[in-house]
Write a protein that holds these residues in place. Structure first.
Motif, PDB file in Angstrom:
ATOM      1  N   SER A 103     -21.183 -15.138  -8.633  1.00  0.00           N
ATOM      2  CA  SER A 103     -22.423 -15.357  -9.386  1.00  0.00           C
ATOM      3  C   SER A 103     -23.492 -14.359  -8.931  1.00  0.00           C
ATOM      4  O   SER A 103     -23.458 -13.864  -7.806  1.00  0.00           O
ATOM      5  N   LYS A 104     -24.436 -14.085  -9.822  1.00  0.00           N
ATOM      6  CA  LYS A 104     -25.539 -13.188  -9.471  1.00  0.00           C
ATOM      7  C   LYS A 104     -26.306 -13.751  -8.274  1.00  0.00           C
ATOM      8  O   LYS A 104     -26.719 -13.004  -7.385  1.00  0.00           O
ATOM      9  N   GLU A 105     -26.466 -15.062  -8.232  1.00  0.00           N
ATOM     10  CA  GLU A 105     -27.179 -15.705  -7.114  1.00  0.00           C
ATOM     11  C   GLU A 105     -26.479 -15.432  -5.779  1.00  0.00           C
ATOM     12  O   GLU A 105     -27.131 -15.072  -4.799  1.00  0.00           O
ATOM     13  N   ASP A 106     -25.150 -15.589  -5.744  1.00  0.00           N
ATOM     14  CA  ASP A 106     -24.409 -15.331  -4.501  1.00  0.00           C
ATOM     15  C   ASP A 106     -24.495 -13.866  -4.092  1.00  0.00           C
ATOM     16  O   ASP A 106     -24.661 -13.543  -2.910  1.00  0.00           O
ATOM     17  N   ILE A 107     -24.388 -12.968  -5.066  1.00  0.00           N
ATOM     18  CA  ILE A 107     -24.503 -11.527  -4.783  1.00  0.00           C
ATOM     19  C   ILE A 107     -25.894 -11.212  -4.238  1.00  0.00           C
ATOM     20  O   ILE A 107     -26.046 -10.462  -3.269  1.00  0.00           O
ATOM     21  N   ASP A 108     -26.920 -11.802  -4.842  1.00  0.00           N
ATOM     22  CA  ASP A 108     -28.299 -11.575  -4.381  1.00  0.00           C
ATOM     23  C   ASP A 108     -28.485 -12.066  -2.945  1.00  0.00           C
ATOM     24  O   ASP A 108     -29.168 -11.406  -2.150  1.00  0.00           O
ATOM     25  N   CYS A 141     -19.383  -4.510  -5.846  1.00  0.00           N
ATOM     26  CA  CYS A 141     -18.685  -4.284  -7.109  1.00  0.00           C
ATOM     27  C   CYS A 141     -17.355  -5.038  -7.143  1.00  0.00           C
ATOM     28  O   CYS A 141     -16.997  -5.638  -8.162  1.00  0.00           O
ATOM     29  N   LEU A 142     -16.631  -5.044  -6.030  1.00  0.00           N
ATOM     30  CA  LEU A 142     -15.365  -5.778  -5.956  1.00  0.00           C
ATOM     31  C   LEU A 142     -15.624  -7.273  -6.158  1.00  0.00           C
ATOM     32  O   LEU A 142     -14.929  -7.936  -6.935  1.00  0.00           O
ATOM     33  N   LEU A 143     -16.655  -7.796  -5.492  1.00  0.00           N
ATOM     34  CA  LEU A 143     -16.986  -9.214  -5.626  1.00  0.00           C
ATOM     35  C   LEU A 143     -17.494  -9.562  -7.023  1.00  0.00           C
ATOM     36  O   LEU A 143     -17.293 -10.682  -7.496  1.00  0.00           O
ATOM     37  N   GLU A 144     -18.128  -8.623  -7.687  1.00  0.00           N
ATOM     38  CA  GLU A 144     -18.560  -8.854  -9.076  1.00  0.00           C
ATOM     39  C   GLU A 144     -17.362  -8.979 -10.012  1.00  0.00           C
ATOM     40  O   GLU A 144     -17.465  -9.574 -11.079  1.00  0.00           O
ATOM     41  N   ASN A 145     -16.224  -8.427  -9.596  1.00  0.00           N
ATOM     42  CA  ASN A 145     -14.991  -8.521 -10.383  1.00  0.00           C
ATOM     43  C   ASN A 145     -14.132  -9.711  -9.987  1.00  0.00           C
ATOM     44  O   ASN A 145     -13.487 -10.321 -10.834  1.00  0.00           O
ATOM     45  N   SER A 178     -14.279 -15.128  -0.419  1.00  0.00           N
ATOM     46  CA  SER A 178     -15.318 -15.224  -1.444  1.00  0.00           C
ATOM     47  C   SER A 178     -16.665 -14.874  -0.810  1.00  0.00           C
ATOM     48  O   SER A 178     -16.812 -14.854   0.416  1.00  0.00           O
ATOM     49  N   THR A 179     -17.653 -14.633  -1.656  1.00  0.00           N
ATOM     50  CA  THR A 179     -19.003 -14.339  -1.167  1.00  0.00           C
ATOM     51  C   THR A 179     -19.498 -15.475  -0.274  1.00  0.00           C
ATOM     52  O   THR A 179     -20.036 -15.230   0.813  1.00  0.00           O
ATOM     53  N   GLN A 180     -19.308 -16.715  -0.705  1.00  0.00           N
ATOM     54  CA  GLN A 180     -19.721 -17.874   0.091  1.00  0.00           C
ATOM     55  C   GLN A 180     -18.978 -17.923   1.423  1.00  0.00           C
ATOM     56  O   GLN A 180     -19.574 -18.208   2.466  1.00  0.00           O
ATOM     57  N   GLN A 181     -17.677 -17.676   1.405  1.00  0.00           N
ATOM     58  CA  GLN A 181     -16.889 -17.674   2.646  1.00  0.00           C
ATOM     59  C   GLN A 181     -17.380 -16.577   3.597  1.00  0.00           C
ATOM     60  O   GLN A 181     -17.466 -16.782   4.805  1.00  0.00           O
TER      61      GLN A 181
END
Length: 194
Positions: free
Chosen positions: A30-35, A50-54, A88-91
């Motif tokens: 999500s954009k929130e997690d990336i931010d 970019c990898l996480l956005e995919n 994952s971004t959260q992990q």
């Protein structure tokens, strides 16, 4: 980003039909997690973003009603043939909060157990991103992006931890270089996974 697109294209070609079917059920962070990741780690490489956005992780990662477990990364372990999951971004945010102490290796082990490019203070909270665990659920090996290297290292270098005997090695100078090495290696780590 061309490098990530090249990586994903090669990855899709290298995955087995079953792995590809599972992989295709994933989506980007999500954009929130990336931010949040960008906010907490301003030096976070754009190629990781970019990898996480995919694809927002492949390590027991739930997407809707489907949980996927697909190794998509590798390292230098077993001549490049040992597979790893993408967290994952959260992990990543959660697992990068703890200090990774290396002092016991510097004091009691062979000094070759810690690459001189790695800061002897260890991996400090806020100064690294733990982005990958090996197929053995991280018990054998983990991968980090290091933002606090020694004077011999470079900010953003990729560290591989290997257990038994414990060892920390720099395997690439950047996340871009790391991905390029996986591409040039022909995704050999996926060939040996059964």
């Amino acid at each position: 980003m061309d490098l990530v697109n090249q990586f994903l294209k090669g990855l899709r070609a290298a995955l087995s039909a079953e792995e590809l079917e599972e992989f295709n059920k994933a989506c980007g962070a999500s954009k929130e997690d990336i931010d949040i990741l960008r906010s907490e780690y301003p030096n976070c490489p754009e190629s990781l973003i970019c990898l996480l956005e995919n694809i927002d992780g492949t390590y027991w990662r739930k997407y809707g009603d489907t949980e996927i477990v697909v190794c998509i990364l590798g390292s230098d372990v077993e001549e490049g043939g040992y597979p790893y999951y993408l967290l994952s971004t959260q992990q990543m945010l959660e697992s990068s909060k703890e200090e990774e102490d290396i002092s016991y290796l510097l004091e009691y082990e062979d000094e070759e157990a810690v690459d001189p490019k790695i800061n002897p203070e260890g991996l400090l909270p806020g100064k690294y991103i733990h982005f990958s665990d090996c197929m053995n659920n991280g018990g054998t090996s983990r991968l980090y992006i290091d933002f606090n290297p020694s004077a011999e290292g470079v900010c953003g270098q990729i560290i591989r931890y290997l257990h038994d005997p414990d060892e920390y090695r720099v395997i690439a100078n950047s996340f871009d270089e790391y991905l390029q090495n996986l591409i040039e290696g022909g995704f050999v780590y996926l060939e040996s996974e059964e």
